[in-house]
Each structure stands twice: as structure tokens, then as C-alpha cells.
Design an enzyme around this catalytic site. Sequence first.
Site, mmCIF file in Angstrom:
data_model
loop_
_atom_site.group_PDB
_atom_site.id
_atom_site.type_symbol
_atom_site.label_atom_id
_atom_site.label_comp_id
_atom_site.label_asym_id
_atom_site.label_seq_id
_atom_site.Cartn_x
_atom_site.Cartn_y
_atom_site.Cartn_z
ATOM 1 N N GLU A 174 0.829 -1.214 0.000
ATOM 2 C CA GLU A 174 0.000 0.000 0.000
ATOM 3 C C GLU A 174 0.863 1.263 0.000
ATOM 4 O O GLU A 174 0.777 2.106 0.897
ATOM 5 C CB GLU A 174 -0.953 -0.020 1.206
ATOM 6 C CG GLU A 174 -1.954 -1.162 1.121
ATOM 7 C CD GLU A 174 -3.002 -1.174 2.223
ATOM 8 O OE1 GLU A 174 -2.759 -0.594 3.287
ATOM 9 O OE2 GLU A 174 -4.061 -1.775 2.013
ATOM 10 N N GLU A 183 -5.576 -8.324 -1.284
ATOM 11 C CA GLU A 183 -6.231 -8.152 0.014
ATOM 12 C C GLU A 183 -7.690 -7.813 -0.235
ATOM 13 O O GLU A 183 -7.991 -6.952 -1.066
ATOM 14 C CB GLU A 183 -5.617 -7.007 0.841
ATOM 15 C CG GLU A 183 -4.267 -7.311 1.420
ATOM 16 C CD GLU A 183 -3.780 -6.234 2.378
ATOM 17 O OE1 GLU A 183 -4.618 -5.603 3.052
ATOM 18 O OE2 GLU A 183 -2.559 -6.018 2.427
HETATM 19 C C1 BG6 Z 1 -4.395 -3.143 4.749
HETATM 20 C C2 BG6 Z 1 -3.047 -3.620 5.203
HETATM 21 O O1 BG6 Z 1 -4.427 -1.768 4.944
HETATM 22 O O2 BG6 Z 1 -5.532 -3.558 5.411
HETATM 23 C C3 BG6 Z 1 -3.080 -4.794 6.158
HETATM 24 O O3 BG6 Z 1 -2.206 -3.903 4.120
HETATM 25 C C4 BG6 Z 1 -4.239 -4.613 7.103
HETATM 26 O O4 BG6 Z 1 -1.826 -4.865 6.796
HETATM 27 C C5 BG6 Z 1 -5.517 -4.644 6.306
HETATM 28 O O5 BG6 Z 1 -4.261 -5.535 8.150
HETATM 29 C C6 BG6 Z 1 -6.776 -4.559 7.147
HETATM 30 O O6 BG6 Z 1 -6.708 -3.455 7.975
HETATM 31 P P1 BG6 Z 1 -6.941 -3.592 9.553
HETATM 32 O O7 BG6 Z 1 -6.689 -2.243 10.094
HETATM 33 O O8 BG6 Z 1 -8.334 -4.056 9.713
HETATM 34 O O9 BG6 Z 1 -5.947 -4.609 10.002
#
Ligand code: BG6
Length: 463
Positions: A173, A362
Site C-alpha cells: 500500500e 487483500e
Molecule cells: C491493509 C493492510 O491496509 O488492510 C493490512 O495492508 C491490514 O496490513 C488490512 O491488516 C486490514 O486493515 P486492519 O486495520 O483491519 O488490520
Amino acid sequence: MQKTFPPGFLWGGSIAANQVEGAWDEGGKGVSTSDMQPKGVHGQVIERAPGSTNIKDVAIDFYHRYPEDISLLAEMGFKVLRTSIAWTRIYPSGDELEPNEEGLAFYDSLFDEMARYGIEPLITLSHYEMPYGLVQKYDGWRGRETIELFERYARTVFIRYREKVKYWLTFNEINMALHAPFTGVGLQGERSKQDIFQAIHHQLVASARVVKICHEIIPDVKIGNMLLGAIRYPVSSKPADILKTQSVNREWLFFGDVQARGAYPNWIHRYFRENDITLHITEQDKVDLQTTVDFISFSYYMSGCASAEPEKYNVSQGNIMKMIPNPHLKASEWGWQIDPEGLRFLLNELHDRYQKPLFIVENGLGARDILAADGSIEDDYRIQYIKEHLIQAREAIEDGVELMGYASWGPIDLVSAGTAQMSKRYGYIYVDRDDNGHGTLTRRRKKSFIWYQNVIKTNGGSL
Ligand code: BG6
């Protein structure tokens, strides 16, 4: 007729070293920026006092338990597992001349374990962490020295794992540096836009340089970038809102433009002029930036809106940044607005803009799960979320998008990056640990485990 995904589609999931491994001071590992953020990306940077704790110190103890975890992921039929290498396991302070053999050996064993089950590693070189030593010595990525130190690290791991890892990503990101400068580029305190963009420039140059090095060392490799797909819609059809939305979306597309097209886009120069930003960019930097990525990877959880008059709206917290809510969408317990069709829109936008293969690395739903007395976890809400997003991904493929794979976030519960909570769970596998670090760390299959296993087995036909 069942609609399936293309042959060879890479099904799997994504995790990150600092959110799963634990063992924060074992195996010769140095202190990372993540170790300094016990409350997550949204929290303060806190110097570690002797005896102080951080839930990530143990996380889900993947460092010691990875054989069990890999076998569970294999049971679901995973074709790919994205994780990251902790830079501080390889170069503990970031500027040693020789790598730490114990750190290298750990990832050898991890990749060997994955190979036993035919799971392809997809490896992020830097996922929200860098050696804290480089923050202290060089002001993180603000210092030009960090470019070469990152190259040293990348070269080391490319050589060591050239036979084992054929898919790489540079920075997780990368666009988040604008919103979380300590997490993204290792800048402490309140910093000027000038400093932030100079650090970003160095990181973009480093990304391009290691893409080139990667191809020199591993000929049959594919290396991509990684963007937070922070897509915004205009809050109304007013032309001023449309223009504002374009500029808000360009803020993150800027990173993709440089990494996929090899140069700064024209419009950013006006932004720099109007914000008194004068970057130090060498002629060699411009040449280096011309090396572009092989594919574009991104995270997608939610969408939001933009307005020319943002003060009129109550913004809500999204994934690291705040967004104007869309009245047509529902949100997760953490206020992230759920928008499966936005994934199809985003895939098409990225395809039209870059004409490169795409990879969803993701996507998922952070939710509180209830462990029933009989040990089962009925996470139908998670199944629903993933199903709806996969249906839209399949539509995008029908639209003509080249999609390499789908790696959902946190296939096994892990520590949240944003808030450092364990209770914000994404997994198909439950991990017994709470926000205070209590629990046995036992793993359990949730209802979604069997569901995802079937999706993979049928190559998406069961959706
Ligand atoms: C993304 C990141 O922003 O979202 C991850 O690359 C992160 O590392 C994921 O865990 C989900 O966000 P969060 O804050 O719910 O863990």
C-alpha cells in the site's frame, strides 16, 4: 452452466510478517517501525521501554507455529500465500554489511514448507515495517541512503530465494505514506508535504530499481507493486464534485502511474507548485523510474465518496484514511463501507489505465466472531462478503480484465494493522487470543473454512 475462473487462477490469502510472526526479538531480529506502534497505524509512535509489551510481540506466533498454519491453508486448497519478509530479520538495523543468517534460514524453512503443498509464495519486501535503525540514522525514507540499503536487502533475498519465490511485491500500500508517514516511509512527528514527497520519491526510485534487479537475478519472475485501492465516487453529480473526485482518486493513482508507466504524471507538477514542493530528483532517478512493474496488485475493502465541500459531511474512518460515507452502502462494525460492485469498477479502471495484469492481494471482512460452546464459529457474514466480491471479480474477468489471482486478507486471524486488535478478525481459521493477549493460540476451522475450500476446489464454480 457453472461459471468458473480462468485455469491456473491463483486462489489463496495474504498475511504480513509483523501481524502474524511474533518472535519480535528472536533469531537476531532488529527493532522495526511496527515494533514502535503498539496501538497500530492509528496509534502514536512509542519508544519501547524495557519490559513494555506490544500485542505484535507474539502476534499469532506464526514464527513457531507456521507448519500447522501452512497445513491448514493447504487443506483449504491454497495455491498462493502472500506474506512479507521482515526486513529486520535479514538486516536488523538496516545498514549491516552482512545479512543475518538466522533470519534467512527462517524464510527458507517457511518457503520449503509451502513448497511441500504446492503453495506459491507471493512475497512483499516491505509490509508496513522497516528497521527502526534507519529512522534514527537517516530519517527513514527521507534519507537517500535508504534506497541503497533497501537494494542491498532486496538483492540478498532475491539471490537467496531465487529458486523458491517467483512472485514478489515491492511496498505494501505504497500510497499510504501520504496518510500514515511513519508507517509508510518512516517519518516521525508532524512533517511537511515537502519531506513526505521527498521520502516517497526515494521509495518509488527504490521500488523501480529492485524491479530491475529482480529480473536480473530471477529470469522467470513476476514482480508487482501494491496499492490501497482507495476508490472514491462523487457524492453528487455537481461538476465541482466530479472534479474533486478526480483529484482525490489521482492522489493514490499517482503511485500506480509512476510504477506502471515509468514517470511522474503531468498533473502532479501543478500540485507540487501549489504546495511549495520542490523535489530533488536526479537524472539517474528519472532513468531508474522507467523500469515498470510486471503487474498491479492492490487491496480492496471499501469505497467512499468525495465532495468539493467536504465540511458539509460527517466523514467516517475507513482503511487508514477517512472518507465521506455513501448513503447507498452498509458498513462493517468498524465503519468500512461494503461495496462489492466497487471491486468490478476498480478492476476495470485499473485495467483501462495500465493495461497490465491485476492481482487482488487483500480483500475481506473484519468482524467480531462468536465462538459457540461446541467450538464452532458460524461466520456467514464473512462468507457473504467474500462471495459477493468474488462474483464481481468474475464479472470483471468477463469484462476482459486479466486477473492473476485472489488472495483474501487474513485467512487466519491476525493482529489488525490499523488498531492492533485481535478481535477484528478476518480469518477462515480462528485463533484463540484476545485484545489483551490472553488465550491459548489454538487454531480452529470456522464455517467459512469449508466454504472457501469448496470455492477453490470448484475454481469458483460453486459461487
Ligand atoms: C491493509 C493492510 O491496509 O488492510 C493490512 O495492508 C491490514 O496490513 C488490512 O491488516 C486490514 O486493515 P486492519 O486495520 O483491519 O488490520
